[in-house]
Design a protein around this motif. Sequence first.
Motif, PDB file in Angstrom:
ATOM      1  N   ASN A  72       0.818  -1.216   0.000  1.00  0.00           N
ATOM      2  CA  ASN A  72       0.000   0.000   0.000  1.00  0.00           C
ATOM      3  C   ASN A  72       0.849   1.263   0.000  1.00  0.00           C
ATOM      4  OD1 ASN A  72      -2.917  -1.037   0.437  1.00  0.00           O
ATOM      5  ND2 ASN A  72      -1.661  -2.215   1.857  1.00  0.00           N
ATOM      6  N   ILE A  73       2.026   1.179  -0.584  1.00  0.00           N
ATOM      7  CA  ILE A  73       2.966   2.299  -0.563  1.00  0.00           C
ATOM      8  C   ILE A  73       2.389   3.554  -1.214  1.00  0.00           C
ATOM      9  CG2 ILE A  73       4.209   1.553  -2.642  1.00  0.00           C
ATOM     10  CD1 ILE A  73       5.909   3.023   0.432  1.00  0.00           C
ATOM     11  N   SER A  74       1.650   3.408  -2.293  1.00  0.00           N
ATOM     12  CA  SER A  74       1.062   4.582  -2.960  1.00  0.00           C
ATOM     13  C   SER A  74       0.059   5.275  -2.051  1.00  0.00           C
ATOM     14  CB  SER A  74       0.387   4.182  -4.269  1.00  0.00           C
ATOM     15  OG  SER A  74       1.344   3.755  -5.194  1.00  0.00           O
ATOM     16  N   LEU A  75      -0.743   4.516  -1.342  1.00  0.00           N
ATOM     17  CA  LEU A  75      -1.706   5.099  -0.405  1.00  0.00           C
ATOM     18  C   LEU A  75      -0.975   5.831   0.720  1.00  0.00           C
ATOM     19  CD1 LEU A  75      -4.621   5.452   0.686  1.00  0.00           C
ATOM     20  CD2 LEU A  75      -4.204   3.364   2.015  1.00  0.00           C
ATOM     21  N   ILE A  76       0.096   5.257   1.211  1.00  0.00           N
ATOM     22  CA  ILE A  76       0.850   5.896   2.295  1.00  0.00           C
ATOM     23  C   ILE A  76       1.460   7.206   1.804  1.00  0.00           C
ATOM     24  CG2 ILE A  76       2.789   5.658   3.883  1.00  0.00           C
ATOM     25  CD1 ILE A  76       2.141   2.584   3.857  1.00  0.00           C
ATOM     26  N   TRP A  77       2.069   7.194   0.614  1.00  0.00           N
ATOM     27  CA  TRP A  77       2.638   8.437   0.080  1.00  0.00           C
ATOM     28  C   TRP A  77       1.552   9.454  -0.253  1.00  0.00           C
ATOM     29  CZ3 TRP A  77       6.947   9.746   1.686  1.00  0.00           C
ATOM     30  CH2 TRP A  77       8.021   8.881   1.764  1.00  0.00           C
ATOM     31  N   PHE A  78       0.395   9.003  -0.708  1.00  0.00           N
ATOM     32  CA  PHE A  78      -0.729   9.924  -0.927  1.00  0.00           C
ATOM     33  C   PHE A  78      -1.102  10.601   0.391  1.00  0.00           C
ATOM     34  CE2 PHE A  78      -5.242  10.750  -0.427  1.00  0.00           C
ATOM     35  CZ  PHE A  78      -5.444  11.691  -1.426  1.00  0.00           C
ATOM     36  N   THR A  79      -1.137   9.825   1.462  1.00  0.00           N
ATOM     37  CA  THR A  79      -1.470  10.375   2.777  1.00  0.00           C
ATOM     38  C   THR A  79      -0.439  11.414   3.202  1.00  0.00           C
ATOM     39  OG1 THR A  79      -2.533   8.278   3.377  1.00  0.00           O
ATOM     40  CG2 THR A  79      -1.989   9.786   5.182  1.00  0.00           C
ATOM     41  N   VAL A  80       0.834  11.128   2.982  1.00  0.00           N
ATOM     42  CA  VAL A  80       1.908  12.072   3.327  1.00  0.00           C
ATOM     43  C   VAL A  80       1.752  13.365   2.541  1.00  0.00           C
ATOM     44  CG1 VAL A  80       4.402  12.495   3.142  1.00  0.00           C
ATOM     45  CG2 VAL A  80       3.564  10.300   4.044  1.00  0.00           C
ATOM     46  N   VAL A  81       1.676  13.264   1.225  1.00  0.00           N
ATOM     47  CA  VAL A  81       1.646  14.463   0.374  1.00  0.00           C
ATOM     48  C   VAL A  81       0.347  15.243   0.555  1.00  0.00           C
ATOM     49  CG1 VAL A  81       1.702  15.294  -2.014  1.00  0.00           C
ATOM     50  CG2 VAL A  81       3.264  13.480  -1.276  1.00  0.00           C
ATOM     51  N   LEU A 111      -1.824  17.287  10.914  1.00  0.00           N
ATOM     52  CA  LEU A 111      -1.524  16.903   9.537  1.00  0.00           C
ATOM     53  C   LEU A 111      -0.023  16.833   9.288  1.00  0.00           C
ATOM     54  CD1 LEU A 111      -4.261  19.036   7.802  1.00  0.00           C
ATOM     55  CD2 LEU A 111      -4.079  16.537   7.656  1.00  0.00           C
ATOM     56  N   LEU A 112       0.719  17.771   9.848  1.00  0.00           N
ATOM     57  CA  LEU A 112       2.178  17.754   9.698  1.00  0.00           C
ATOM     58  C   LEU A 112       2.775  16.535  10.412  1.00  0.00           C
ATOM     59  CD1 LEU A 112       2.969  21.547  10.139  1.00  0.00           C
ATOM     60  CD2 LEU A 112       2.982  20.214   8.017  1.00  0.00           C
ATOM     61  N   LEU A 113       2.227  16.186  11.564  1.00  0.00           N
ATOM     62  CA  LEU A 113       2.691  15.003  12.293  1.00  0.00           C
ATOM     63  C   LEU A 113       2.480  13.744  11.465  1.00  0.00           C
ATOM     64  CD1 LEU A 113       3.790  13.901  15.028  1.00  0.00           C
ATOM     65  CD2 LEU A 113       1.398  13.571  15.670  1.00  0.00           C
ATOM     66  N   VAL A 114       1.307  13.607  10.858  1.00  0.00           N
ATOM     67  CA  VAL A 114       1.018  12.455   9.995  1.00  0.00           C
ATOM     68  C   VAL A 114       2.059  12.371   8.883  1.00  0.00           C
ATOM     69  CG1 VAL A 114      -0.605  11.538   8.282  1.00  0.00           C
ATOM     70  CG2 VAL A 114      -1.460  12.355  10.476  1.00  0.00           C
ATOM     71  N   ALA A 115       2.303  13.487   8.202  1.00  0.00           N
ATOM     72  CA  ALA A 115       3.230  13.500   7.070  1.00  0.00           C
ATOM     73  C   ALA A 115       4.651  13.151   7.493  1.00  0.00           C
ATOM     74  CB  ALA A 115       3.198  14.869   6.384  1.00  0.00           C
ATOM     75  N   VAL A 116       5.118  13.741   8.561  1.00  0.00           N
ATOM     76  CA  VAL A 116       6.498  13.508   9.000  1.00  0.00           C
ATOM     77  C   VAL A 116       6.676  12.081   9.508  1.00  0.00           C
ATOM     78  CG1 VAL A 116       8.222  14.149  10.747  1.00  0.00           C
ATOM     79  CG2 VAL A 116       7.000  15.934   9.473  1.00  0.00           C
ATOM     80  N   VAL A 117       5.784  11.637  10.378  1.00  0.00           N
ATOM     81  CA  VAL A 117       5.926  10.300  10.959  1.00  0.00           C
ATOM     82  C   VAL A 117       5.859   9.224   9.879  1.00  0.00           C
ATOM     83  CG1 VAL A 117       4.815   8.588  12.463  1.00  0.00           C
ATOM     84  CG2 VAL A 117       5.143  10.936  13.271  1.00  0.00           C
ATOM     85  N   SER A 119       6.379   9.460   6.612  1.00  0.00           N
ATOM     86  CA  SER A 119       7.505   9.493   5.668  1.00  0.00           C
ATOM     87  C   SER A 119       8.786   8.977   6.314  1.00  0.00           C
ATOM     88  CB  SER A 119       7.706  10.891   5.086  1.00  0.00           C
ATOM     89  OG  SER A 119       8.009  11.826   6.093  1.00  0.00           O
ATOM     90  N   VAL A 120       9.037   9.328   7.556  1.00  0.00           N
ATOM     91  CA  VAL A 120      10.229   8.827   8.251  1.00  0.00           C
ATOM     92  C   VAL A 120      10.156   7.316   8.414  1.00  0.00           C
ATOM     93  CG1 VAL A 120      11.428   8.818  10.485  1.00  0.00           C
ATOM     94  CG2 VAL A 120      10.814  10.988   9.412  1.00  0.00           C
ATOM     95  N   LEU A 121       8.996   6.809   8.809  1.00  0.00           N
ATOM     96  CA  LEU A 121       8.863   5.361   9.016  1.00  0.00           C
ATOM     97  C   LEU A 121       8.946   4.578   7.710  1.00  0.00           C
ATOM     98  CD1 LEU A 121       6.149   5.305  11.810  1.00  0.00           C
ATOM     99  CD2 LEU A 121       8.575   4.710  12.036  1.00  0.00           C
ATOM    100  N   VAL A 122       8.394   5.110   6.631  1.00  0.00           N
ATOM    101  CA  VAL A 122       8.497   4.429   5.337  1.00  0.00           C
ATOM    102  C   VAL A 122       9.961   4.322   4.938  1.00  0.00           C
ATOM    103  CG1 VAL A 122       8.080   4.693   2.862  1.00  0.00           C
ATOM    104  CG2 VAL A 122       6.194   4.930   4.462  1.00  0.00           C
ATOM    105  N   ARG A 123      10.678   5.408   5.069  1.00  0.00           N
ATOM    106  CA  ARG A 123      12.095   5.408   4.683  1.00  0.00           C
ATOM    107  C   ARG A 123      12.938   4.529   5.609  1.00  0.00           C
ATOM    108  NH1 ARG A 123      12.794   8.608   0.504  1.00  0.00           N
ATOM    109  NH2 ARG A 123      11.435  10.367   0.186  1.00  0.00           N
ATOM    110  N   SER A 124      12.698   4.594   6.914  1.00  0.00           N
ATOM    111  CA  SER A 124      13.527   3.824   7.839  1.00  0.00           C
ATOM    112  C   SER A 124      13.208   2.324   7.819  1.00  0.00           C
ATOM    113  CB  SER A 124      13.387   4.359   9.266  1.00  0.00           C
ATOM    114  OG  SER A 124      12.097   4.130   9.765  1.00  0.00           O
TER     115      SER A 124
END
Length: 139
Positions: A72-81, A111-117, A119-124
């Motif tokens: 579900n990577i596309s959904l997660i990145w959609f949520t971030v952006v 909303l900023l917390l959702v995006a940062v958390v 994106s950091v977790l996807v990358r890590s």
Amino acid sequence: MAPSTSYRVLQIALVAFGAVMILLYPLAVVWPSGWAWHAGAPHGSDYFMMIMGVYLTLGAFLWNAARRPEANISLIWFTVVSSLVHAAIMTFQSFGGGHHMGHLAGDVPALLLVAVVLSVLVRSSALAQMATTSGASAT
């Protein structure tokens, strides 16, 4: 192979953020200056009820994505952006009339917390590499 700690934390974050999105209506009832953009009951605004439908849907999909984030990577990145875009617009609008400043302490930081958390977790968690090796499409 056991999932990494960051992968498990990502799963927990997807469930937690999904729950907050699903509970947006009660948040607007309890703290209207931080979550609603109009006076009166949340159900009194067509706009708010429309955005509720969008966030209820996104929250349910995030819950589902928590089972296999790599699929579900596309959904997660959609949520971030989309969270970043939404926060930027709301920040700008908060300064517009002066009576929406509560959003700078409510939904904008959320909303900023959702995006940062996320994106950091996807990358890590090396989620993009997992998605590629498992056959899911990575973005």
